[in-house]
Scaffold this motif. Structure first.
Motif, PDB file in Angstrom:
ATOM      1  N   TRP A 127      37.601  47.259  40.293  1.00 38.59           N
ATOM      2  CA  TRP A 127      38.606  46.132  40.271  1.00 38.59           C
ATOM      3  C   TRP A 127      39.676  46.389  39.001  1.00 38.59           C
ATOM      4  CZ3 TRP A 127      37.582  44.184  35.540  1.00 38.59           C
ATOM      5  CH2 TRP A 127      36.509  44.234  35.180  1.00 38.59           C
ATOM      6  N   VAL A 128      39.230  47.326  38.226  1.00 42.20           N
ATOM      7  CA  VAL A 128      39.986  47.485  36.908  1.00 42.20           C
ATOM      8  C   VAL A 128      41.459  47.616  37.042  1.00 42.20           C
ATOM      9  CG1 VAL A 128      37.873  48.280  35.594  1.00 42.20           C
ATOM     10  CG2 VAL A 128      39.648  49.850  36.396  1.00 42.20           C
ATOM     11  N   ASN A 129      41.937  48.129  37.883  1.00 43.41           N
ATOM     12  CA  ASN A 129      43.584  48.442  38.180  1.00 43.41           C
ATOM     13  C   ASN A 129      44.070  47.586  39.212  1.00 43.41           C
ATOM     14  OD1 ASN A 129      43.684  50.681  36.465  1.00 43.41           O
ATOM     15  ND2 ASN A 129      42.590  51.834  37.730  1.00 43.41           N
ATOM     16  N   SER A 130      43.200  46.355  39.639  1.00 44.31           N
ATOM     17  CA  SER A 130      43.658  45.600  40.395  1.00 44.31           C
ATOM     18  C   SER A 130      44.882  44.551  39.914  1.00 44.31           C
ATOM     19  CB  SER A 130      42.653  44.621  41.000  1.00 44.31           C
ATOM     20  OG  SER A 130      42.232  43.734  40.038  1.00 44.31           O
ATOM     21  N   PRO A 131      45.631  43.695  40.917  1.00 47.61           N
ATOM     22  CA  PRO A 131      46.305  42.778  40.455  1.00 47.61           C
ATOM     23  C   PRO A 131      45.599  41.693  39.535  1.00 47.61           C
ATOM     24  CG  PRO A 131      46.907  43.106  42.774  1.00 47.61           C
ATOM     25  CD  PRO A 131      45.618  43.765  42.282  1.00 47.61           C
ATOM     26  N   PRO A 132      46.438  40.896  38.942  1.00 52.31           N
ATOM     27  CA  PRO A 132      45.598  39.951  38.106  1.00 52.31           C
ATOM     28  C   PRO A 132      44.631  38.973  39.094  1.00 52.31           C
ATOM     29  CG  PRO A 132      48.128  39.946  37.570  1.00 52.31           C
ATOM     30  CD  PRO A 132      47.818  40.690  38.801  1.00 52.31           C
ATOM     31  N   PRO A 133      43.625  38.319  38.479  1.00 55.27           N
ATOM     32  CA  PRO A 133      42.682  37.697  38.975  1.00 55.27           C
ATOM     33  C   PRO A 133      43.534  36.178  39.401  1.00 55.27           C
ATOM     34  CG  PRO A 133      42.132  37.560  36.825  1.00 55.27           C
ATOM     35  CD  PRO A 133      42.976  38.576  36.964  1.00 55.27           C
ATOM     36  N   SER A 134      43.064  36.124  40.780  1.00 51.62           N
ATOM     37  CA  SER A 134      43.986  34.798  41.405  1.00 51.62           C
ATOM     38  C   SER A 134      43.180  33.540  40.766  1.00 51.62           C
ATOM     39  CB  SER A 134      43.751  34.841  42.839  1.00 51.62           C
ATOM     40  OG  SER A 134      44.419  35.918  43.225  1.00 51.62           O
ATOM     41  N   SER A 135      42.075  33.773  40.230  1.00 56.24           N
ATOM     42  CA  SER A 135      41.273  32.374  39.721  1.00 56.24           C
ATOM     43  C   SER A 135      40.409  32.608  38.786  1.00 56.24           C
ATOM     44  CB  SER A 135      40.614  31.668  41.005  1.00 56.24           C
ATOM     45  OG  SER A 135      39.601  32.229  41.464  1.00 56.24           O
ATOM     46  N   ASP A 136      40.059  31.677  38.122  1.00 55.55           N
ATOM     47  CA  ASP A 136      39.006  31.771  36.976  1.00 55.55           C
ATOM     48  C   ASP A 136      37.665  32.101  37.487  1.00 55.55           C
ATOM     49  OD1 ASP A 136      40.872  31.291  35.031  1.00 55.55           O
ATOM     50  OD2 ASP A 136      39.983  29.057  34.685  1.00 55.55           O
ATOM     51  N   ASP A 137      37.459  31.453  38.856  1.00 52.96           N
ATOM     52  CA  ASP A 137      36.264  31.982  39.536  1.00 52.96           C
ATOM     53  C   ASP A 137      36.109  33.334  39.833  1.00 52.96           C
ATOM     54  OD1 ASP A 137      33.707  31.222  40.921  1.00 52.96           O
ATOM     55  OD2 ASP A 137      34.831  31.808  42.563  1.00 52.96           O
ATOM     56  N   GLU A 138      37.156  33.954  40.334  1.00 47.93           N
ATOM     57  CA  GLU A 138      37.147  35.341  40.500  1.00 47.93           C
ATOM     58  C   GLU A 138      37.123  36.410  39.463  1.00 47.93           C
ATOM     59  OE1 GLU A 138      39.705  38.150  43.212  1.00 47.93           O
ATOM     60  OE2 GLU A 138      40.944  37.343  41.622  1.00 47.93           O
ATOM     61  N   ASP A 139      37.783  35.817  38.177  1.00 46.84           N
ATOM     62  CA  ASP A 139      37.795  36.532  37.026  1.00 46.84           C
ATOM     63  C   ASP A 139      36.282  36.575  36.414  1.00 46.84           C
ATOM     64  OD1 ASP A 139      39.172  38.190  35.147  1.00 46.84           O
ATOM     65  OD2 ASP A 139      39.119  36.611  33.782  1.00 46.84           O
ATOM     66  N   GLY A 140      35.543  35.265  36.503  1.00 48.19           N
ATOM     67  CA  GLY A 140      34.355  35.266  35.925  1.00 48.19           C
ATOM     68  C   GLY A 140      33.340  36.140  36.760  1.00 48.19           C
ATOM     69  N   LYS A 141      33.530  36.418  37.786  1.00 49.13           N
ATOM     70  CA  LYS A 141      32.557  37.269  38.778  1.00 49.13           C
ATOM     71  C   LYS A 141      32.921  38.795  38.014  1.00 49.13           C
ATOM     72  CE  LYS A 141      32.417  34.573  42.863  1.00 49.13           C
ATOM     73  NZ  LYS A 141      32.864  34.357  44.308  1.00 49.13           N
ATOM     74  N   ARG A 142      34.063  38.994  37.846  1.00 50.62           N
ATOM     75  CA  ARG A 142      34.353  40.257  37.389  1.00 50.62           C
ATOM     76  C   ARG A 142      33.605  40.495  35.683  1.00 50.62           C
ATOM     77  NH1 ARG A 142      40.705  41.337  39.101  1.00 50.62           N
ATOM     78  NH2 ARG A 142      40.403  41.425  41.421  1.00 50.62           N
ATOM     79  N   TRP A 143      33.822  39.590  35.097  1.00 46.72           N
ATOM     80  CA  TRP A 143      33.099  39.321  33.716  1.00 46.72           C
ATOM     81  C   TRP A 143      31.700  39.791  33.757  1.00 46.72           C
ATOM     82  CZ3 TRP A 143      34.985  34.073  31.147  1.00 46.72           C
ATOM     83  CH2 TRP A 143      36.105  34.277  30.689  1.00 46.72           C
ATOM     84  N   ASN A 144      31.014  39.332  34.767  1.00 46.77           N
ATOM     85  CA  ASN A 144      29.710  39.553  34.902  1.00 46.77           C
ATOM     86  C   ASN A 144      29.407  41.116  35.335  1.00 46.77           C
ATOM     87  OD1 ASN A 144      28.899  36.840  34.196  1.00 46.77           O
ATOM     88  ND2 ASN A 144      28.938  36.252  36.537  1.00 46.77           N
ATOM     89  N   SER A 145      30.301  41.462  36.047  1.00 44.27           N
ATOM     90  CA  SER A 145      30.237  42.943  36.486  1.00 44.27           C
ATOM     91  C   SER A 145      30.410  43.794  35.265  1.00 44.27           C
ATOM     92  CB  SER A 145      31.174  43.249  37.573  1.00 44.27           C
ATOM     93  OG  SER A 145      31.762  44.693  37.940  1.00 44.27           O
ATOM     94  N   TYR A 146      31.596  43.427  34.512  1.00 48.13           N
ATOM     95  CA  TYR A 146      31.961  44.143  33.188  1.00 48.13           C
ATOM     96  C   TYR A 146      30.774  44.374  32.301  1.00 48.13           C
ATOM     97  CZ  TYR A 146      33.662  45.161  28.815  1.00 48.13           C
ATOM     98  OH  TYR A 146      33.957  45.553  27.524  1.00 48.13           O
ATOM     99  N   LYS A 147      30.043  42.956  32.019  1.00 47.00           N
ATOM    100  CA  LYS A 147      29.134  43.220  31.015  1.00 47.00           C
ATOM    101  C   LYS A 147      27.922  43.887  31.536  1.00 47.00           C
ATOM    102  CE  LYS A 147      30.026  38.336  29.324  1.00 47.00           C
ATOM    103  NZ  LYS A 147      29.287  37.340  29.034  1.00 47.00           N
ATOM    104  N   ALA A 148      27.291  43.746  32.822  1.00 47.33           N
ATOM    105  CA  ALA A 148      26.406  44.560  33.470  1.00 47.33           C
ATOM    106  C   ALA A 148      26.606  46.091  33.226  1.00 47.33           C
ATOM    107  CB  ALA A 148      26.046  44.068  34.767  1.00 47.33           C
ATOM    108  N   TRP A 149      28.003  46.417  33.747  1.00 46.37           N
ATOM    109  CA  TRP A 149      28.421  47.931  33.627  1.00 46.37           C
ATOM    110  C   TRP A 149      28.141  48.231  32.211  1.00 46.37           C
ATOM    111  CZ3 TRP A 149      32.710  49.209  30.709  1.00 46.37           C
ATOM    112  CH2 TRP A 149      33.169  50.720  30.817  1.00 46.37           C
ATOM    113  N   TRP A 150      28.607  47.617  31.287  1.00 46.65           N
ATOM    114  CA  TRP A 150      28.726  47.984  29.836  1.00 46.65           C
ATOM    115  C   TRP A 150      27.164  48.272  29.258  1.00 46.65           C
ATOM    116  CZ3 TRP A 150      31.073  45.512  24.885  1.00 46.65           C
ATOM    117  CH2 TRP A 150      31.165  46.094  23.914  1.00 46.65           C
ATOM    118  N   ILE A 151      26.203  47.370  29.680  1.00 43.58           N
ATOM    119  CA  ILE A 151      24.898  47.812  29.351  1.00 43.58           C
ATOM    120  C   ILE A 151      24.280  49.125  30.069  1.00 43.58           C
ATOM    121  CG2 ILE A 151      22.656  47.109  29.968  1.00 43.58           C
ATOM    122  CD1 ILE A 151      23.718  45.204  27.575  1.00 43.58           C
ATOM    123  N   GLY A 152      24.626  49.239  31.002  1.00 47.11           N
ATOM    124  CA  GLY A 152      24.406  50.409  31.901  1.00 47.11           C
ATOM    125  C   GLY A 152      24.927  51.748  31.209  1.00 47.11           C
ATOM    126  N   VAL A 153      26.126  51.633  30.514  1.00 48.97           N
ATOM    127  CA  VAL A 153      26.769  52.927  29.846  1.00 48.97           C
ATOM    128  C   VAL A 153      25.842  52.874  28.626  1.00 48.97           C
ATOM    129  CG1 VAL A 153      28.881  53.420  28.555  1.00 48.97           C
ATOM    130  CG2 VAL A 153      29.136  52.578  30.768  1.00 48.97           C
TER     131      VAL A 153
END
Length: 547
Positions: free
Chosen positions: A101-127
């Motif tokens: 989702w990193v090159n998508s348009p801006p998130p439409s809501s805080d809820d959608e962005d919050g889900k992406r936050w969780n994805s980002y944090k998990a991804w970074w731990i994986g890295v």
């Protein structure tokens, strides 16, 4: 428990001391280390520059020798070929599960962005878990703690991902280049209101932190003034964010074109106001002024020292380590590699008083553990992300949540006197460390993953010999040596189950029997149950908390 008592692990260990700048803890400096470079020194180098040290890492470093190992750790760049992906199902912009989702348009809501936050944090731990033999991940986290942004104040996970790539690309590069990049980074512009900065109302948020937290600091020799902050804010007027492309641009009509004057701390320098797009180049003039101040180099070197060596900087360390490293930093135009190279090859870095002297941060504890034990993670991306996030979440419960430092100054244990790193350990966080290690070494595991104690033991030099097994395990997992009496106790009580202390064949026979018939469940249980007990016990002790 008393944190100072925690650090006093034996009569041979110096008790923790108050973080003061007087006196002398050690007189060693940055002269080249010429002593023994064996397992203890190899593990020390690895655990300070990476998250954990595997048996294979240790053999690799010892095979290279100190100079080549340091060079490899500093210059090896492991490309990150993944991006955080949709793990949350329906996406308002049509990003399918498993797609980035990193090159998508801006998130439409805080809820959608919050889900992406969780994805980002998990991804970074994986890295972090999948890091190569490189200082890159430790330095990326270092800069995250230095140039802090907080996800819940940036309100766009795409910005945070790009900020991460900026830190990563400049992790061991030029500090001045990184400072400029972060100044113009969309996440930082949003976090400290830089994108609102205009000639009609110069916002001082970023300007203040640029001096106080990012470059010259607020030590006794740092004397920037309020006038310097105001002049800096005026220099930085006009930078804006394109939310669709996640890029920064310069709006010249919002830039203050008047001259900006600085205090005698900055040699009374003056920046001549510029018009049009030339106004953006005033940032370069500003950084030239700031980086000419010697305190800038000293401030960053002190932060590197506390991250990689020890929290206490006394008179001797300031004179023998900080000042000469700062000179190297300035003489090399703020390139990081010469400083890190000198530090990690120095007699001071391998001074016994600086080995096994830091308490692991929660990230270092959790990520280091799964790397050292070679924990296998699921290949299905949903399961992998879930496991990574559980590792991250437990570290957060122990006071370190990546993406969410508690304030712009970063995590307190890296700067708060007098406790510094001792703050990682308290009556709440220490039991949580033990809960994590107890769970992940158990048969059920933690968050869908578990330590395979049999596989780990097989990676040691001679697991059928109980004496060598204990010796190798201590060398990999501990940073402080333990007595022969304690090692014998581990062997006799756990591996031999209270048999005659001279009956090493009890373990040897059990191991060899399983090795001959590895599919025999009963034979495996005899060995596996004792190894689980051994490693659970070892990880519950204070020694395991040290880096």
């Amino acid at each position: 428990m008393d944190r100072r008592q925690f650090l006093s692990l034996s009569a041979k260990r110096q008790p923790a001391v108050k973080a003061t700048t007087t006196g002398s803890r050690t007189d060693s400096g940055i002269s080249a280390y010429t002593g023994t470079f064996d397992t203890a020194q190899a593990v020390h180098l690895l655990k300070r520059t990476m998250f954990g040290a595997t048996p294979e890492d240790i053999a690799w470093v010892k095979g290279l020798g100190l100079d080549q190992a340091v060079e490899a750790l500093l210059t090896t760049v492991t490309p990150v070929t993944t991006q955080p992906v949709n793990i949350y199902g329906e996406d308002e912009h049509g990003i399918l599960p498993g797609e980035s989702w990193v090159n998508s348009p801006p998130p439409s809501s805080d809820d959608e962005d919050g889900k992406r936050w969780n994805s980002y944090k998990a991804w970074w731990i994986g890295v972090m878990i999948n890091q190569g033999r490189s200082i890159q991940e430790k330095m990326t986290l270092f800069w995250h703690n230095h140039f802090v942004t907080e996800m819940d104040m940036t309100h766009d996970s795409r910005y945070i991902y790009k900020y991460n790539t900026t830190l990563r690309a400049n992790a061991v590069g030029n500090f001045k280049t990184l400072t400029k990049a972060i100044t113009l980074d969309p996440a930082m512009l949003r976090y400290l209101n830089g994108y609102l900065n205009s000639k009609a109302g110069a916002d001082e948020n970023y300007a203040r932190e640029l001096h106080e937290l990012f470059t010259v600091g607020k030590g006794p020799d740092s004397h920037y003034t309020e006038e310097d902050v105001r002049a800096t804010a005026r220099v930085l007027t006009g930078f804006r964010i394109n939310a669709n492309t996640i890029t920064t641009y310069f709006e010249s009509t919002e830039h203050d074109i008047e001259n900006k004057e600085f205090s005698d701390f900055y040699s009374n320098k003056k920046i001549t106001g510029k018009t049009g797009q030339d106004g953006a180049t005033e940032l370069d003039d500003l950084l030239t002024i700031i980086f000419a101040q010697p305190e800038c180099a000293k401030f960053i070197v002190r932060k590197l020292y506390r991250w990689f060596v020890y929290y206490l900087i006394d008179d001797a360390v300031e004179a023998n380590v900080i000042t000469p490293l700062a000179d190297i930093f300035r003489n090399n135009n703020y390139e990081l590699l010469p400083v890190l190279r000198a530090l990690f090859k120095s007699e001071h870095f391998f001074d016994p008083l600086n080995m096994s002297a830091l308490i692991k941060s929660p990230i270092d504890h959790n990520v280091g553990l799964v790397r050292e034990f070679g924990v296998t993670f699921p290949t299905a991306y949903m399961d992998a992300y879930d496991a990574w996030d559980r590792i991250r979440s437990h570290a957060a419960s122990m006071l370190q949540d990546i993406g969410e430092p508690p304030q712009v100054a970063g995590w307190q244990p890296y700067y708060q006197e007098p406790q510094y790193h001792e703050m990682w350990i308290n009556t709440d966080t220490l039991p949580k460390r033990n809960q994590f290690t107890d769970a992940i070494v158990s048969e059920g595991g933690y968050g869908g993953v578990a330590i395979d104690v049999m596989a780990f033991a097989q990676r040691l030099s001679n697991p059928s010999d109980p004496v060598q097994l204990i010796t190798d395990s201590v060398a990999v997992l501990y940073r402080i040596d333990v007595s022969d009496t304690f090692k014998a106790w581990l062997k006799n009580t756990i591996l031999l189950s209270g048999q005659n202390p001279d009956s090493d064949y009890y373990w040897t026979d059990a191991w060899n029997a399983w090795a001959a018939y590895p599919t025999d469940t009963a034979l495996r249980t005899v060995v596996e149950s004792r190894l689980r007990t051994l490693y659970k016990y070892m990880m519950n002790l204070s020694e395991y908390q040290l880096s």
